[in-house]
Enzyme design. Structure first.
Site, PDB file in Angstrom:
ATOM      1  CB  SER A  96      54.616  51.505  18.157  1.00 38.68           C
ATOM      2  OG  SER A  96      53.812  51.299  17.020  1.00 38.68           O
ATOM      3  CG  ASP A  97      57.790  56.400  14.657  1.00 38.05           C
ATOM      4  OD1 ASP A  97      56.898  56.540  13.789  1.00 38.05           O
ATOM      5  OD2 ASP A  97      58.812  57.117  14.684  1.00 38.05           O
ATOM      6  CD1 TRP A  98      52.513  55.230  10.302  1.00 36.03           C
ATOM      7  CD2 TRP A  98      52.750  55.788  12.448  1.00 36.03           C
ATOM      8  NE1 TRP A  98      51.357  55.865  10.714  1.00 36.03           N
ATOM      9  CE2 TRP A  98      51.468  56.212  12.013  1.00 36.03           C
ATOM     10  CE3 TRP A  98      53.092  56.018  13.780  1.00 36.03           C
ATOM     11  CZ2 TRP A  98      50.557  56.860  12.846  1.00 36.03           C
ATOM     12  CZ3 TRP A  98      52.185  56.668  14.620  1.00 36.03           C
ATOM     13  CH2 TRP A  98      50.948  57.068  14.137  1.00 36.03           C
ATOM     14  N   GLY A  99      55.507  51.203  12.568  1.00 31.76           N
ATOM     15  CA  GLY A  99      56.317  50.012  12.311  1.00 31.76           C
ATOM     16  C   GLY A  99      57.388  49.781  13.361  1.00 31.76           C
ATOM     17  CB  ALA A 100      58.621  51.640  16.184  1.00 24.61           C
TER      18      ALA A 100
END
Ligand code: BGC
Length: 735
Positions: A286-290
């Site tokens: 995942s993208d950071w915090g996605a």
């Protein structure tokens, strides 16, 4: 801090202390062939899949879970004590020391290795990714990737966070400089070759942001609404080609939602398309915090959460224990992560810190920049400048005495000797246009004016033979451009300088496209993009003709924002609690990309909107002629041959572009790029070129059969030096 959080912190701290020596040891270890008796997965003759399965059998549940999430990002709100065990990069995953599996050390590396400052290490800034696309050159893309791969390893990283290939559907997107322009076939081919050569250095290469993260405004709450055919033929096609060519070990899913589901829990994107239709074997992070959920995300195909363990830590463990996430599903995720570790070579060839080859980086960066600079206008052949004839030169523009601008956000590369740049700080690389031009014209009088006061800049311009204005457009992740105008009054500055001296040359340092209200008053325009560590030398070599410009635009320059598919940027309503930091369970705002697959020139073409500079356009100091087109339609591929002649007086490289118009029943935009080639030609030399067009590139995505299909009918092939200059035309019929 509640009791549970205290407990969690205590556990983390204990784990951190326990893991520290082992993790470090694992990272530095050198697996020897003899190990394959006790550790059969170290047998390099086995396939990455078999090796991954052998490791998987040995893992405890906790070890599996540990592979499925990151350990925080240094210097951000997303930290935990274990973050300190990493290498200073954006992501860090524990290895399994007892089994010889190294930790994964990730660094952002869009146009060079980020996080160098945390390490006190140097990295080369290459020209921006968009600049790379302007080379249309797969060897340049390979050199770009290889250099980044080498510098990652030299800094102790074994995974890159890069390979951005979101299409320039919205040129105000603040990350346009990190991507490869507006055409899926060009973008996918360039990013694929970059990834292929990055991976060859034994790093896990990544491609991102999957998918349709085509603007930064509202990126975390926006739901992109778009049809299947439209996405398969535009943004997803760029990924498909990039993955096909590059075989990255990882795909980063994006912040936004697509047709109702967040990208990192979107079954259609992650499973139906990526893992099933494209047969992608690596892992999705995942993208950071996605990441927004545990069970849903896991079932949809998310393999790994970054930057923390909010959903894929304790919650995932509990879900596996309760049966909400089947063990087989967990194993599939872990298999993919381990597979990429073996396939990339990070297990067999551990990254060891070493000295970065600065000189090599400078040389590669300058060469790539030279190949990426697009000559947009050159009235009366004012360029190249003759250093003997030009006696007085004005260099005008903010910081043009000391540096050139670079792109911000997680892509930012830190200049040598500088502390790590603040988030969204404007960073000017120490590559001085003033010095580079002075060095190239040693007998000329070269003077500088910052342009802060346009009247004083104009007064200087009046006294010189030629005025060179260095204009910039700064952009960064996590913001979009308010408009395509040059910021900070630079349009007025250029107008005034050009009014004082028509021999005005504008050098653009931009991350995307700009409008040019002054275009008719200046003599020349040179698009240098974000030009990297040695940008000024590259620009000077182009200005004085040591290098002949050969690059072509990977993105259309519209006349005005009114001509964009969405004249007003689609932005979300303000978030009610911007400080909460908790990811929303559901997207809160729709944007409808109703231009669909008509991205870039396909939009302007089908809407009959004239542009300022078309896709594929770029001048040279020589001229070329085209003749003798022949098209041979085969079962899987179509061969297009033609002759290109250098009709001018200088050696040069011509990018020849092949477009196809599909039969009317295909209901496609007027034309699409289907191939190209780059020929180096001496004055007077002519050569035959042959471009093989994969028939998939002539196909459409048919939603009714959920597959690509070649529509029978007449195809028109067009060949030339720009999307709007296609002198050769031939029709062929496909049954
Ligand atoms: C960006 C990613 C990047 C990650 C780690 C995110 O904000 O969208 O592209 O890789 O941060 O720095």
């Amino acid at each position: 801090m509640g009791v549970n959080q205290h407990r969690r912190l205590a556990i983390i701290l204990t784990t951190a202390i326990a893991v520290l020596p082992a993790a470090t040891a694992a990272f530095a270890q050198d697996p020897s062939p003899g190990q394959s008796e006790t550790r059969p997965w170290m047998n390099t003759s086995l396939s990455p899949d078999d090796r991954a399965d052998l490791v998987l059998k040995e893992l405890t549940l906790d070890e599996k879970i540990a592979l499925m999430h990151g350990n925080g990002q240094p210097g951000s709100g997303r930290q935990m004590p274990t973050t300190l065990l990493g290498n200073g990069g954006a992501g860090y995953v524990f290895g399994i020391p007892r089994l010889g599996i190294p930790s994964i050390q990730m660094s952002d590396a869009a146009y060079g290795v980020r996080s160098s400052a945390e390490n006190g290490r140097y990295s080369t800034a290459l020209p921006s990714d968009l600049a790379l696309a302007a080379t249309w050159d797969t060897q340049a893309a390979c050199d770009y990737g290889a250099l980044i791969g080498r510098e990652l390893r030299a800094q102790g990283y074994n995974m890159s966070l890069a390979g951005g290939v979101n299409l320039a559907r919205e040129p105000r997107n603040g990350r346009t400089f990190e991507y490869q322009g507006e055409d899926p076939i060009l973008a996918g081919t360039i990013v694929g070759n970059r990834i292929k050569c990055e991976r060859a250095q034994h790093v896990i290469a990544d491609i991102k942001h999957f998918a349709l993260n085509d603007q930064e405004s509202g990126r975390e709450e926006v739901n992109v609404v778009i049809g299947k055919r439209a996405m398969r033929e535009s943004d997803l096609l760029a990924f498909q080609i990039g993955i096909d060519i590059g075989k990255p070990g990882a795909v980063m899913c994006s912040y936004n939602a697509v047709n109702g589901d967040f990208a990192c829990e979107n079954t259609y994107l992650l499973t139906t398309v990526l893992k099933k239709a494209w047969n992608f074997k690596g892992f999705v992070l995942s993208d950071w915090g996605a990441t927004h959920s545990t069970v849903k995300a896991s079932a949809a195909g998310l393999d790994h959460e970054e930057a923390l363990d909010d959903f894929f830590g304790e919650k995932l463990k509990a879900a596996v224990q309760s049966g909400a996430v089947p063990m087989a599903e967990l194993d599939e995720h872990v298999h993919r992560i381990l597979r990429s570790e073996f396939a990339s070579g990070i297990v067999d060839f551990p990254a060891l810190k070493s000295v970065v080859d600065v000189e090599d980086g400078f040389e590669t960066s300058r060469q790539l920049s030279e190949q990426s600079i697009v000559l947009l206008k050159n009235n009366n052949a004012i360029l190249p400048l003759d250093s003997v004839v030009v006696r007085r030169i004005a260099i005008i523009g903010l910081h043009a005495d000391t540096g050139m601008i670079s792109g911000g956000g997680s892509a930012q590369v830190d200049p040598p000797g500088h502390p790590s740049a603040e988030w969204q700080a404007q960073v000017w690389f120490p590559t001085s246009p003033l010095k580079a031009v002075s060095a190239r014209a040693p007998s000329a009088n070269v003077q500088f004016d910052s342009g802060a006061n346009p009247a004083s800049a104009a007064a200087l311009a009046k006294q010189v033979d030629v005025a060179i204005v260095f204009a910039y457009q700064w952009m960064s992740e996590d913001m979009d451009l308010p408009s395509l105008s040059l910021p900070d009054g630079q349009d007025a500055l250029i107008e005034q300088v050009a009014a004082a001296n028509p021999r005005t040359i504008v050098v653009l340092e931009t991350g995307s496209v700009v409008t040019m209200p002054w275009i008719n008053s200046v003599s020349a325009v040179v698009e240098a993009w974000y030009a990297g560590s040695k940008g000024a030398d590259a620009v000077a070599r182009i200005l004085f003709g040591d290098a002949n410009p050969s690059a072509k635009l990977p993105i259309s320059f519209p006349r005005s924002e009114a001509d964009l598919p969405h004249p007003k940027l689609l932005t979300p309503p303000p978030v009610s609690d911007p400080a909460s930091g908790t990811p929303a369970a559901k997207p809160t705002f729709n944007v409808s990309y109703d231009e669909g697959l008509r991205v870039g020139y396909k939009w302007y073409d089908s809407e009959h909107k004239p542009v300022l500079f078309p896709f594929g356009y770029g001048l040279s100091y020589t001229t070329y002629s085209y003749s003798g087109l022949k098209v041979n339609a085969g079962k899987d591929a179509t061969t297009v041959t033609f002759t290109v002649k250098n009709t001018g007086a200088r050696a040069g490289a011509e990018i020849s572009e092949v477009y196809a118009a599909l039969p009317p029943s295909a209901e496609e935009p007027p034309k699409r790029l289907v191939g190209w080639t780059k020929l180096h030609l001496n004055p007077g030399e002519s050569r035959q070129a042959s471009v093989t067009v994969d028939n998939r590139y002539l196909s459409i995505f048919d939603e009714s059969i959920d597959a690509w299909k070649l529509v029978p009918g007449t195809y028109t092939f067009m060949v030339g030096g720009s999307s709007e200059d296609l002198p050769l035309v031939e029709k062929v019929t496909v049954e």
